[in-house]
Design a protein around this motif. Structure first.
Motif, PDB file in Angstrom:
ATOM      1  N   TYR A   1     -83.562  38.237-122.793  1.00 17.05           N
ATOM      2  CA  TYR A   1     -82.476  38.294-121.718  1.00 17.05           C
ATOM      3  C   TYR A   1     -83.236  37.605-120.343  1.00 17.05           C
ATOM      4  O   TYR A   1     -84.295  37.433-120.216  1.00 17.05           O
ATOM      5  CB  TYR A   1     -82.458  40.006-121.395  1.00 17.05           C
ATOM      6  N   ARG A   2     -82.275  37.210-119.643  1.00 12.09           N
ATOM      7  CA  ARG A   2     -82.612  36.996-118.065  1.00 12.09           C
ATOM      8  C   ARG A   2     -81.896  37.906-117.148  1.00 12.09           C
ATOM      9  O   ARG A   2     -80.723  38.387-117.537  1.00 12.09           O
ATOM     10  CB  ARG A   2     -82.439  35.475-117.751  1.00 12.09           C
ATOM     11  N   GLN A   3     -82.609  38.183-116.220  1.00 16.35           N
ATOM     12  CA  GLN A   3     -81.987  39.216-115.281  1.00 16.35           C
ATOM     13  C   GLN A   3     -81.909  38.358-113.757  1.00 16.35           C
ATOM     14  O   GLN A   3     -82.914  38.042-113.289  1.00 16.35           O
ATOM     15  CB  GLN A   3     -82.894  40.247-114.939  1.00 16.35           C
ATOM     16  N   ASP A   4     -80.491  38.300-113.324  1.00 17.19           N
ATOM     17  CA  ASP A   4     -80.635  37.639-111.956  1.00 17.19           C
ATOM     18  C   ASP A   4     -79.707  38.699-110.944  1.00 17.19           C
ATOM     19  O   ASP A   4     -78.612  39.233-111.625  1.00 17.19           O
ATOM     20  CB  ASP A   4     -79.543  36.161-112.313  1.00 17.19           C
ATOM     21  N   THR A   5     -79.790  38.432-109.934  1.00 23.61           N
ATOM     22  CA  THR A   5     -79.002  39.348-109.025  1.00 23.61           C
ATOM     23  C   THR A   5     -77.566  38.828-109.061  1.00 23.61           C
ATOM     24  O   THR A   5     -77.102  37.737-109.087  1.00 23.61           O
ATOM     25  CB  THR A   5     -79.545  39.132-107.496  1.00 23.61           C
ATOM     26  N   GLY A   6     -76.664  40.034-109.113  1.00 25.48           N
ATOM     27  CA  GLY A   6     -75.174  39.843-109.497  1.00 25.48           C
ATOM     28  C   GLY A   6     -74.784  39.735-110.549  1.00 25.48           C
ATOM     29  O   GLY A   6     -73.681  39.582-111.018  1.00 25.48           O
ATOM     30  N   HIS A   7     -75.663  39.580-111.699  1.00 23.20           N
ATOM     31  CA  HIS A   7     -75.377  39.128-113.150  1.00 23.20           C
ATOM     32  C   HIS A   7     -75.862  40.330-114.013  1.00 23.20           C
ATOM     33  O   HIS A   7     -75.795  40.222-115.023  1.00 23.20           O
ATOM     34  CB  HIS A   7     -75.773  37.960-113.529  1.00 23.20           C
ATOM     35  N   GLY A   8     -76.773  41.232-113.536  1.00 26.28           N
ATOM     36  CA  GLY A   8     -77.297  42.202-114.491  1.00 26.28           C
ATOM     37  C   GLY A   8     -78.135  41.464-115.469  1.00 26.28           C
ATOM     38  O   GLY A   8     -78.846  40.408-115.190  1.00 26.28           O
TER      39      GLY A   8
END
Lengths: 109, 111
Positions: B35-42
């Protein structure tokens, strides 16, 4: 649109109070998982749910597949409950989870 | 309790660079995920695998390759890294479609 929508996006509570977080699904969710991402960034399993309810200490979670929602209740909030809570739904045995955007919970003394 | 480890924990590379992120789980789980986690995208699923040699495409696969060499090891490859791939990457494992257990994350910065 969001397939898994969490509310509220952020919440601030006094220590010792109760709260309820919610996830609404626009997919046919078969199972739901709840996670806490603590301030250090670690993702911790809280619950794995088929339709029904589970309880663990001060936490209680419910999943209603017919009404397409899940809730997480926190009783007697403690400082260590602070972090971001994520729900994630599995869509009809596809073998993968779809995550909500998270609820950032801040507990104040 | 599930044990999932990731390496490196932090990585800085330049645009066009070649990066490999590693994940190992020691619980004999058959499913593994990136997974990748980015602000605003979970958290967003990049690739996943049902077992050694198997690869399934996730929801945001563009720019990423993955390889599952053994039951334990799952690698994420960025062959031409771009600044848009700056993110926090998590690996997870599970037994079939049950609880997923996450590694500590790898913070990747692409300059």
């Amino acid at each position: 649109g969001d397939k898994v929508k969490q509310s509220p996006s952020a919440l601030s509570l006094q220590e010792g109070t109760n709260s309820a977080l919610r996830c609404n699904f626009s997919i046919a969710a078969t199972t739901v998982q709840w996670f806490l991402q603590n301030p250090r960034g670690s993702l911790i399993n809280l619950f794995y749910l088929v339709p029904g309810t589970k309880e663990n200490g001060r936490l209680k979670s419910a999943f209603d597949s017919k009404e397409s929602y899940s809730t997480l209740h926190i009783r007697d909030a403690q400082l260590e409950d602070s972090g971001t809570y994520f729900c994630a739904a599995e869509n009809y045995n596809q073998g993968k989870l779809i995550f909500g955007q998270g609820t950032k919970l801040s507990i104040k003394p | 309790e599930a044990a999932v480890t990731q390496s490196p924990r932090n990585k800085v590379t330049v645009t066009g660079g070649n990066v490999t992120l590693s994940c190992r789980q020691t619980n004999s789980h058959n499913y593994m995920y990136w997974y990748r986690q980015d602000t605003g995208h979970g958290l967003r699923l990049i690739h996943y695998s049902y077992g050694a040699g198997n690869l399934q495409i996730g929801d945001v696969p563009d720019g990423y390759k993955a390889t599952r060499t053994t039951q334990e090891d799952f690698f994420l490859l960025l062959e031409l890294a771009s600044p848009s791939q700056t993110s926090l990457y998590f690996c997870a494992s599970s037994q079939a479609v049950y609880e997923q257990y996450f590694g500590p994350g790898t913070r990747l910065t692409v300059l």
